[in-house]
Design a protein around this motif. Structure first.
Motif, PDB file in Angstrom:
ATOM      1  N   THR A  22     -17.021  49.702  38.556  1.00  0.00           N
ATOM      2  CA  THR A  22     -15.802  48.977  38.179  1.00  0.00           C
ATOM      3  C   THR A  22     -15.896  48.450  36.761  1.00  0.00           C
ATOM      4  OG1 THR A  22     -16.760  47.085  39.277  1.00  0.00           O
ATOM      5  CG2 THR A  22     -14.991  48.230  40.426  1.00  0.00           C
ATOM      6  N   ASN A  23     -17.126  48.152  36.317  1.00  0.00           N
ATOM      7  CA  ASN A  23     -17.267  47.631  34.962  1.00  0.00           C
ATOM      8  C   ASN A  23     -17.686  48.694  33.963  1.00  0.00           C
ATOM      9  OD1 ASN A  23     -17.080  45.241  36.551  1.00  0.00           O
ATOM     10  ND2 ASN A  23     -17.829  44.125  34.786  1.00  0.00           N
ATOM     11  N   ALA A  24     -18.225  49.809  34.468  1.00  0.00           N
ATOM     12  CA  ALA A  24     -18.703  50.841  33.548  1.00  0.00           C
ATOM     13  C   ALA A  24     -17.543  51.597  32.935  1.00  0.00           C
ATOM     14  CB  ALA A  24     -19.631  51.810  34.267  1.00  0.00           C
ATOM     15  N   PHE A  25     -16.426  51.652  33.656  1.00  0.00           N
ATOM     16  CA  PHE A  25     -15.270  52.330  33.107  1.00  0.00           C
ATOM     17  C   PHE A  25     -14.333  51.305  32.497  1.00  0.00           C
ATOM     18  CE2 PHE A  25     -16.568  55.305  36.484  1.00  0.00           C
ATOM     19  CZ  PHE A  25     -16.894  56.360  35.656  1.00  0.00           C
ATOM     20  N   PRO A  26     -13.873  51.581  31.296  1.00  0.00           N
ATOM     21  CA  PRO A  26     -12.943  50.661  30.652  1.00  0.00           C
ATOM     22  C   PRO A  26     -11.730  50.415  31.539  1.00  0.00           C
ATOM     23  CG  PRO A  26     -13.723  52.270  29.092  1.00  0.00           C
ATOM     24  CD  PRO A  26     -14.249  52.684  30.427  1.00  0.00           C
ATOM     25  N   LYS A  27     -11.348  49.166  31.635  1.00  0.00           N
ATOM     26  CA  LYS A  27     -10.303  48.741  32.570  1.00  0.00           C
ATOM     27  C   LYS A  27      -9.002  49.516  32.405  1.00  0.00           C
ATOM     28  CE  LYS A  27     -11.936  45.928  35.407  1.00  0.00           C
ATOM     29  NZ  LYS A  27     -12.794  44.835  35.039  1.00  0.00           N
TER      30      LYS A  27
ATOM     31  N   GLY B 223      -8.330  52.417  31.189  1.00  0.00           N
ATOM     32  CA  GLY B 223      -8.452  53.793  31.651  1.00  0.00           C
ATOM     33  C   GLY B 223      -8.418  53.859  33.162  1.00  0.00           C
ATOM     34  N   LEU B 224      -9.112  52.903  33.779  1.00  0.00           N
ATOM     35  CA  LEU B 224      -9.173  52.841  35.233  1.00  0.00           C
ATOM     36  C   LEU B 224      -7.784  52.647  35.833  1.00  0.00           C
ATOM     37  CD1 LEU B 224     -11.796  53.015  36.749  1.00  0.00           C
ATOM     38  CD2 LEU B 224     -11.746  50.551  37.003  1.00  0.00           C
TER      39      LEU B 224
ATOM     40  N   MET C 105      -3.037  54.069  25.288  1.00  0.00           N
ATOM     41  CA  MET C 105      -3.011  54.572  26.665  1.00  0.00           C
ATOM     42  C   MET C 105      -1.824  53.991  27.418  1.00  0.00           C
ATOM     43  SD  MET C 105      -6.527  54.358  28.735  1.00  0.00           S
ATOM     44  CE  MET C 105      -7.750  54.421  27.473  1.00  0.00           C
TER      45      MET C 105
ATOM     46  N   ALA D 168      -7.900  58.278  28.660  1.00  0.00           N
ATOM     47  CA  ALA D 168      -8.796  57.535  29.550  1.00  0.00           C
ATOM     48  C   ALA D 168     -10.125  58.266  29.676  1.00  0.00           C
ATOM     49  CB  ALA D 168      -8.148  57.360  30.916  1.00  0.00           C
TER      50      ALA D 168
ATOM     51  N   PHE E 101     -13.817  57.099  28.843  1.00  0.00           N
ATOM     52  CA  PHE E 101     -14.834  57.118  29.901  1.00  0.00           C
ATOM     53  C   PHE E 101     -16.108  57.801  29.423  1.00  0.00           C
ATOM     54  CE2 PHE E 101     -11.779  57.035  33.790  1.00  0.00           C
ATOM     55  CZ  PHE E 101     -11.507  55.718  33.504  1.00  0.00           C
TER      56      PHE E 101
END
Lengths: 287, 320
Positions: A126-131, A133-134, B275, B292, B296
């Motif tokens: 949950t924290n490794a991916f930029p918010k 983008g998530l 984005m 995104a 990532f």
């Protein structure tokens, strides 16, 4: 602690005042002043604005003072709804997150099971991916499941933002409870549940409180996901700020900012001892 | 080498006390597994699964659960081969606006993260080596942003550095002209540093505090100067918390939205803003998904560093 600082202070007074030490002191002083301006300046500058009438440009204070803007906020229906929404989602998020995550936190601290380490790290996803983008990726699923502009959809976004806090920090707190204390209570005849309720839980409570406070704030401050998933059907205080800044006088946004900051500051004051005491830092080191 | 040496310690730790029997341990393991499952399932369902789904969408697989978003969105490239198409990626990576934003995002992330870690290290070291009221004041000050919602912070910072902001007012009183930083990348960096500082200060100063004083004194007795002591004793011993702080800060900034949205220029701006623009304002979700995945990819490189640092620390403690 007191002794060491005492002796340090004593050795400092004995040392003669050299040019070097004066320069060093001045540099530290300058750094502190810069930090005060950097950190507190924007907040004070905004705070004053909430009470300002007219303000001529180069002056450091407004020309006149007024409470008019507070009335505007109180009387504005949309802003009131945003406050309500925020006060609805934040406690609900903490509750749901606690139900999902606290048993897991205990399991991470006390049981050794296959995949434990993998689980702990995948929480970090949950924290490794930029918010942002998530949330964009989440949106496709939400469209398909019809969760766009729904309470459940927003709740999912908010809970996702709290999982790391609610698992890692309490896990570290549970792990820090000495096992022999629990065993001693067991030997004295206490049931498992009793041991948990009267030994483990109270000792881990500071960590759980920090986790709850951080989760509440994460939900209360969550803007980007709520905006993407919930706007315009559900506006919370932070998402309302987006339109406020564009559509209202700056003073109104300033008043709203102060209102929005009150819960955060109050909760942080309650928990700051534990946060500074290392409960937060402890939780972020996977063990 | 060290791992093999430390294996016995690990064995001692996990061997249960004499009372525990084998079946009970098995039961406990199952209980632990199932207690830990709910948050994992939540993340699998709402982080892992959507990422797979969105990746499929970004390469033009528009069937199944992607059907709705592919219908709503405009300018969607559909797959022309069984595995999909790279048309959306091709479009974005030849798009000047996107490439500019990508560059800006990387620069802001690098500069802000470096500044945050530098400040946090400075404050942490001052607290560790000097102590006293000034150091506590400084670290207390650095924690303040934790109390303030990011939305407010961004807006406060924008007004502070705006055309009629504090700095320009002060300089104008002396008859000087200070540049307007609002809506430039300067305020985006200032805002990113401001909002990221508390976490790093907490992580790093807690890491530095746990370096034993005896080690520092030993280094000094051996004739090491202050700088030497810091560089080759204190910082290496606190390496793991420092790396954790660095990775979390960098990932937070690279994906940030609110700070650049409020304080940055229209274009070029950071990818988080772009984005959201492509997704909502331009209604081009596929292009948004491509962005995104670009972010990532960079972030997963940073995250790998974090996982590596944690494993290294676990190894040092003999737990792996």
């Amino acid at each position: 602690m007191a002794i060491t600082t005492g002796s340090r202070a004593a050795s400092r007074t004995r040392r003669p005042l050299t040019l070097d030490s004066i320069v060093r002191g001045a540099l530290v002083g300058l750094f502190v002043v810069l930090m005060v301006v950097f950190i507190l300046g924007p907040l004070l500058w905004l705070g004053v604005r909430a009470f300002a009438g007219n303000w001529t440009f180069p002056n450091l204070l407004p020309d006149d003072w007024t409470l008019r803007w507070w009335q505007v906020v109180v009387n504005d229906g949309a802003l009131g709804v945003a406050v309500q929404n925020s006060l609805f989602f934040a406690p609900l998020t903490v509750l749901v997150s606690a139900i999902i995550c606290l048993p897991a936190a205990y399991a991470f601290a006390r049981f050794d099971f296959p995949g434990r380490r993998f689980f702990l790290i995948s929480l970090f996803a949950t924290n490794a991916f930029p918010k942002m983008g998530l949330f964009v990726t989440l949106a496709a699923l939400f469209y398909a499941l019809n969760l766009m502009n729904s309470v459940l959809g927003i709740l999912v976004v908010h809970v996702l933002g709290t999982v790391v806090f609610m698992t890692w920090i309490p896990a570290a707190a549970f792990a820090a409870v000495p096992r022999n204390l629990e065993e001693a209570a067991r030997d004295a005849g206490a049931s498992k549940l009793r041991v948990f309720a009267s030994v483990t839980l109270p000792m881990a409570l500071p960590g759980i409180i920090v986790a709850a406070v951080m989760s509440f704030l994460a939900s209360f401050d969550e803007a980007q996901g709520t905006y993407l998933v919930g706007a315009p059907a559900f506006m919370t205080m932070p998402t309302q700020m987006y339109s406020l800044v564009l559509n209202y006088p700056t003073q109104v946004a300033a008043v709203f900012s102060i209102l929005l900051a009150i819960p955060s500051v109050a909760l942080m004051l309650v928990a700051h001892k534990h946060i500074l005491g290392g409960q937060l830092a402890e939780g972020f080191q996977i063990k | 080498m060290t791992t093999t040496l430390q294996k016995p310690a690990e064995l001692q730790q996990t061997v249960p006390p004499a009372g525990a029997t084998r079946p009970k341990r098995l039961g406990q393991r199952a209980v632990g597994f199932f207690m830990a499952l709910p948050p994992i399932l939540l993340i699998a369902l709402f982080v892992g699964f959507p990422i797979v789904l969105a990746f499929g969408f970004s390469i033009g697989l528009t069937g199944g659960l992607n059907h709705t978003i592919a219908t709503i969105g405009q300018n969607v490239h559909e797959a022309d081969a069984w595995w999909g198409t790279l048309a959306a990626y091709q479009e974005m990576f030849t798009n000047k606006r996107f490439l500019g934003d990508l560059l800006v995002t990387v620069i802001v992330t690098l500069v802000s993260t470096a500044t945050v870690i530098f400040l946090a290290l400075g404050i942490g070291l001052y607290l560790k080596l000097k102590g006293g009221r000034m150091a506590r004041l400084l670290s207390g000050l650095a924690i303040v942003p934790l109390f303030i919602p990011v939305v407010i912070a961004s807006w406060a910072i924008l007004t502070f550095y705006s055309g009629t902001g504090f700095l320009r007012s002060v300089f104008a009183l002396f008859g000087l002209d200070f540049p307007v930083w609002a809506f430039t990348m300067v305020t985006v960096i200032i805002g990113s540093v401001w909002t990221s500082l508390p976490f790093s200060v907490l992580m790093i100063s807690s890491g530095l505090q746990s370096v034993p004083n005896a080690m520092i004194e030993a280094a000094r007795d051996a004739g090491a100067g202050s700088l030497r002591t810091i560089v080759s004793v204190i910082v290496p011993m606190a390496a793991v918390p420092i790396i954790i702080a660095t990775t979390f800060t960098a990932i937070g900034i690279i994906g940030s939205f609110t700070v650049p949205y409020f304080t940055g220029p229209n274009s070029p701006n950071m990818l988080g803003v772009d984005m959201s623009n492509y997704f909502s304002a331009f209604n081009q979700p596929q292009q948004s998904a491509v962005m995104a995945f670009t972010v990532f990819l960079i972030a997963s490189g940073i995250a790998a560093l974090y996982v590596w640092a944690n494993f290294r620390s676990a190894k040092e403690q003999g737990k792996v």
